[in-house]
Design an enzyme around this catalytic site. Structure first.
Site, short mmCIF file in Angstrom:
data_model
loop_
_atom_site.label_atom_id
_atom_site.label_comp_id
_atom_site.label_asym_id
_atom_site.label_seq_id
_atom_site.Cartn_x
_atom_site.Cartn_y
_atom_site.Cartn_z
CG HIS A 1 -0.19 -0.44 0.99
ND1 HIS A 1 -2.09 0.26 1.33
CD2 HIS A 1 0.15 0.77 0.08
CE1 HIS A 1 -1.80 0.96 -0.32
NE2 HIS A 1 -0.43 1.26 -1.09
CG ASP B 1 8.69 9.51 -6.40
OD1 ASP B 1 7.39 8.95 -5.81
OD2 ASP B 1 8.83 9.10 -7.93
N GLY C 1 -2.11 7.02 -8.06
CA GLY C 1 -2.10 5.75 -9.03
C GLY C 1 -2.85 4.63 -8.61
CB THR D 1 4.11 6.59 -8.62
OG1 THR D 1 4.38 7.12 -7.68
CG2 THR D 1 2.86 6.61 -8.79
CD GLU E 1 -0.62 2.18 -7.28
OE1 GLU E 1 -0.90 1.64 -7.05
OE2 GLU E 1 -0.47 3.06 -6.72
#
Length: 342
Positions: free
Chosen positions: A238, A295, A189, A225, A229
């Site tokens: 990050h 995840d 993504g 995800t 995002e």
């Protein structure tokens, strides 16, 4: 569109899910930095974030910010046209992650437990479209395009995607089957940081990393995800820092003080402690949503990240606060418990 992609050396779509997390947000950010207007906007946004970090607003808001979401499903094969249930599963995960209600937050080592933040944000599928008509908050577009790139083709009907809804009123999320970087690398993504063009504002996620059911596949089937995002969409970098001007990776920063300095992204599910940049004994905060772990191993935002997000909500994303205030004239505002100032 095929000729355009092939000119970049991307010859065909791959249906393989990346085995490691890759995000295209910084690729988009660096492309937009070629625009003087984007540079000016980013300077203002970062100046406000710095003021908040320095204590300009020491106490966070009490009200919950509720953000309407529109999910644009762009599909080629029938199985890519993901179900309403899969979409709702993603919304449910976001509402747990951004409110510190995820059960796996217990994975955070005790040394950092006091840093775990409730960002005070909830998401819901929009009930009114831009014209005021009833909607499910989901659009569905069949396309002849078999893959998209970080060049934003998925965000325009003219290039096989779907046009954005007004970015000051909705969080636009596009879901497609295959997504590639500009050099042809498969990614999960990408997001556009605040300050960019309204017509491309939002996040893009592949269907294999969206939600917790249907086409979602391990190790990216826990909905994180989108959490990652949307963190970028709310101006989080990050956790290892992204600035390319530093040759020493330990000189980079995510502009948040309570995330330990770390050299590089972490992948998979590291064992605690994972030390880099002389950050022992506790090492990297690899379980943070803004790292690159699987995840099931990313479970937290920090108080410092919450402060940065508050600056974003008071600045470039302030239109969502105005909509919350308008809604709450009709009903009692939701409240959240706030940590005592330290």
């Amino acid at each position: 569109m095929a000729e355009k992609f092939e000119s970049r050396g991307i010859e065909e779509a791959s249906s393989e899910v990346p085995t490691q997390r890759r995000c295209g947000a910084m690729e988009v950010h660096h492309r937009l930095l070629r625009s003087a207007s984007y540079v000016r906007e980013r300077d203002q946004i970062e100046n406000l974030a710095l003021k908040y970090k320095q204590g300009f607003r020491a106490i966070s808001r009490m009200e919950i910010v509720k953000i309407p979401v529109v999910v644009h499903v762009v599909w080629n094969e029938e199985e890519e046209n993901i179900s309403d249930a899969q979409i709702q599963s993603q919304i449910d995960i976001l509402n747990k992650d951004f409110r510190k209600l995820n059960s796996d937050v217990s994975q955070v080592p005790s040394v950092w437990s006091n840093l775990i933040a409730d960002l005070g944000i909830e998401f819901f599928l929009a009930t009114k479209d831009p014209n005021g008509n009833q909607t499910t908050g989901i659009t569905r577009t069949q396309t002849s395009v078999t893959f998209f790139t970080t060049s934003d083709e998925v965000k325009f009907a003219s290039s096989g995607g779907e046009d954005a809804w007004p970015a000051d009123r909705y969080l636009n999320i596009w879901v497609c089957h295959v997504l590639k970087s500009e050099i042809g690398q498969d990614i999960l993504g990408y997001a556009q940081f605040p300050g960019g063009p309204a017509e491309t504002d939002g996040v893009v996620i592949v269907d294999a990393a969206f939600g917790t059911t249907g086409t979602a596949l391990p190790p990216f089937d826990k909905g994180r995800t989108a959490t990652h995002e949307i963190g970028h969409w709310l101006n989080l970098y990050h956790i290892w820092g992204d600035e390319l001007r530093f040759e020493d990776p330990c000189s980079r920063s995510d502009e948040v003080d309570d995330t330990p300095n770390q050299a590089d992204p972490n992948f998979g599910c590291p064992s605690y402690p994972h030390v880099s940049c002389s950050n022992g004994p506790n090492g990297d905060m690899f379980m943070n949503y803004m790292d690159y772990v699987d995840d099931k191993c990313m479970v937290m935002f920090t108080q410092g990240q919450a402060t940065r997000v508050n600056a974003c909500l008071d600045g470039p994303r302030s239109s969502f606060l105005a909509r919350v205030e308008e809604t709450e004239k009709k009903e009692a505002p939701s409240k959240r418990e706030m940590p005592m100032p330290r």
